[in-house]
Design a protein around this motif. Structure first.
Motif, mmCIF file in Angstrom:
data_model
loop_
_atom_site.group_PDB
_atom_site.id
_atom_site.type_symbol
_atom_site.label_atom_id
_atom_site.label_comp_id
_atom_site.label_asym_id
_atom_site.label_seq_id
_atom_site.Cartn_x
_atom_site.Cartn_y
_atom_site.Cartn_z
ATOM 1 N N GLU A 246 -9.222 9.029 -3.668
ATOM 2 C CA GLU A 246 -9.453 7.608 -3.410
ATOM 3 C C GLU A 246 -10.837 7.500 -2.775
ATOM 4 O O GLU A 246 -11.095 8.087 -1.725
ATOM 5 C CB GLU A 246 -8.370 7.086 -2.470
ATOM 6 N N THR A 247 -11.748 6.766 -3.424
ATOM 7 C CA THR A 247 -13.130 6.665 -2.981
ATOM 8 C C THR A 247 -13.461 5.229 -2.609
ATOM 9 O O THR A 247 -13.157 4.307 -3.362
ATOM 10 C CB THR A 247 -14.091 7.123 -4.112
ATOM 11 N N LYS A 248 -14.090 5.056 -1.451
ATOM 12 C CA LYS A 248 -14.521 3.733 -0.977
ATOM 13 C C LYS A 248 -16.024 3.628 -1.223
ATOM 14 O O LYS A 248 -16.804 4.447 -0.732
ATOM 15 C CB LYS A 248 -14.206 3.607 0.513
ATOM 16 N N THR B 293 -16.720 -4.364 -1.281
ATOM 17 C CA THR B 293 -16.319 -2.962 -1.269
ATOM 18 C C THR B 293 -15.421 -2.724 -2.472
ATOM 19 O O THR B 293 -14.558 -3.547 -2.773
ATOM 20 C CB THR B 293 -15.555 -2.616 0.024
ATOM 21 N N TRP C 253 -12.885 0.180 -4.257
ATOM 22 C CA TRP C 253 -12.149 1.431 -4.111
ATOM 23 C C TRP C 253 -11.830 1.943 -5.501
ATOM 24 O O TRP C 253 -11.316 1.201 -6.349
ATOM 25 C CB TRP C 253 -10.842 1.216 -3.349
ATOM 26 N N TYR D 8 -3.891 -1.681 -7.565
ATOM 27 C CA TYR D 8 -5.115 -1.301 -8.266
ATOM 28 C C TYR D 8 -5.072 -1.804 -9.703
ATOM 29 O O TYR D 8 -4.013 -1.815 -10.331
ATOM 30 C CB TYR D 8 -5.263 0.226 -8.304
ATOM 31 N N HIS E 59 -9.099 0.842 -10.053
ATOM 32 C CA HIS E 59 -9.998 0.346 -9.016
ATOM 33 C C HIS E 59 -9.459 -0.951 -8.426
ATOM 34 O O HIS E 59 -8.569 -1.592 -8.984
ATOM 35 C CB HIS E 59 -11.408 0.125 -9.587
#
Length: 123
Positions: free
Chosen positions: A28-30, A52, A54, A78, A100
């Protein structure tokens, strides 16, 4: 001579869930979403962070492919970008999922059949 640590803390396996599936792994990338602001010579003078995003990548095992619209993971919804069949493990199908979400957007808006404007909007 090896030294044994005083205490070892950690979690074995993945404790987060995706209903109906066993999660093998996830990332999981922010990511900040920014607008660049150029000066009079078109050089970047500053960046403005305005949102932002994710991104989620995961590999799961289950009896059928997950939804290709949305999934709920880690108390968040998501938008699914892709579902890839990734072979089998102990008789269960494996799937790679990419998805995302944004700070204020976690669902897609479907378009009406034969229309170029989103459902619910007017021209």
């Amino acid at each position: 001579m090896p030294i044994t640590p005083a205490s070892v803390d950690g979690t074995w396996g993945v404790s987060k869930t995706l209903s109906g599936y066993t999660i093998e792994s996830y990332n999981e990338t922010k990511n900040p979403v920014r607008e660049t602001v150029p000066d009079q010579y078109n050089r970047v003078a500053k960046e403005i962070r305005y949102d932002t995003r994710w991104d989620l990548r995961m590999t799961v095992r289950g009896s059928a492919a997950p939804s290709d619209v949305s999934i709920s993971f880690n108390s968040n919804t998501y938008i699914v970008d892709s579902v890839e069949e990734a072979g089998q493990y102990n008789g269960l199908l494996r799937y790679n999922i990419t998805a995302h979400r944004y700070e204020n957007c976690n669902a897609e808006t479907a378009m009406s059949a034969g229309s170029s404007t989103p459902a619910g909007s007017s021209t």
